[in-house]
Design a protein around this motif. Sequence first.
Motif, PDB file in Angstrom:
ATOM      1  N   TYR A  24      69.217  77.861  61.448  1.00  0.00           N
ATOM      2  CA  TYR A  24      70.016  76.610  59.618  1.00  0.00           C
ATOM      3  C   TYR A  24      70.880  77.651  59.025  1.00  0.00           C
ATOM      4  CZ  TYR A  24      71.186  73.458  56.691  1.00  0.00           C
ATOM      5  OH  TYR A  24      72.068  72.876  55.058  1.00  0.00           O
ATOM      6  N   GLY A  26      71.266  81.181  59.812  1.00  0.00           N
ATOM      7  CA  GLY A  26      72.027  82.324  60.109  1.00  0.00           C
ATOM      8  C   GLY A  26      73.875  81.511  60.900  1.00  0.00           C
ATOM      9  N   ASN A  27      74.008  80.000  60.806  1.00  0.00           N
ATOM     10  CA  ASN A  27      75.236  79.859  61.109  1.00  0.00           C
ATOM     11  C   ASN A  27      75.945  79.668  59.911  1.00  0.00           C
ATOM     12  OD1 ASN A  27      76.399  78.491  63.243  1.00  0.00           O
ATOM     13  ND2 ASN A  27      75.707  77.036  63.926  1.00  0.00           N
ATOM     14  N   GLU A  28      77.275  79.916  60.458  1.00  0.00           N
ATOM     15  CA  GLU A  28      78.095  79.615  59.041  1.00  0.00           C
ATOM     16  C   GLU A  28      79.028  78.141  59.487  1.00  0.00           C
ATOM     17  OE1 GLU A  28      77.893  80.369  56.173  1.00  0.00           O
ATOM     18  OE2 GLU A  28      76.537  81.852  56.935  1.00  0.00           O
ATOM     19  N   GLU A  29      79.040  78.068  61.066  1.00  0.00           N
ATOM     20  CA  GLU A  29      79.782  77.038  61.435  1.00  0.00           C
ATOM     21  C   GLU A  29      79.642  75.547  60.534  1.00  0.00           C
ATOM     22  OE1 GLU A  29      82.346  77.258  63.495  1.00  0.00           O
ATOM     23  OE2 GLU A  29      81.477  79.288  63.248  1.00  0.00           O
ATOM     24  N   LYS A  32      76.063  73.188  61.521  1.00  0.00           N
ATOM     25  CA  LYS A  32      74.894  73.987  61.613  1.00  0.00           C
ATOM     26  C   LYS A  32      73.978  73.127  61.746  1.00  0.00           C
ATOM     27  CE  LYS A  32      74.540  74.936  57.022  1.00  0.00           C
ATOM     28  NZ  LYS A  32      74.400  76.614  55.797  1.00  0.00           N
TER      29      LYS A  32
END
Length: 68
Positions: A24, A26-29, A32
């Motif tokens: 959660y 570390g994700n930039e999408e 996420k």
Amino acid sequence: MKLLGRNHIIISIITFAILFFMNYLGNEEADKLQRALMTASAGVIGLTIGLFILNKGKDDKNPPQNFD
């Protein structure tokens, strides 16, 4: 470790929390949250399957003969 015992549930919760927060944060999408939930759930399911396989032959009274 007993499958679905107290220790297994504690380790599953810790595994879920670590995998969820790693994915959660570390994700930039845009999706996420969904990715983090799916990855953490898959990790806990994999842990459960691994413990099931590990404990399956633990108390086997007739191990295979001449196993190399």
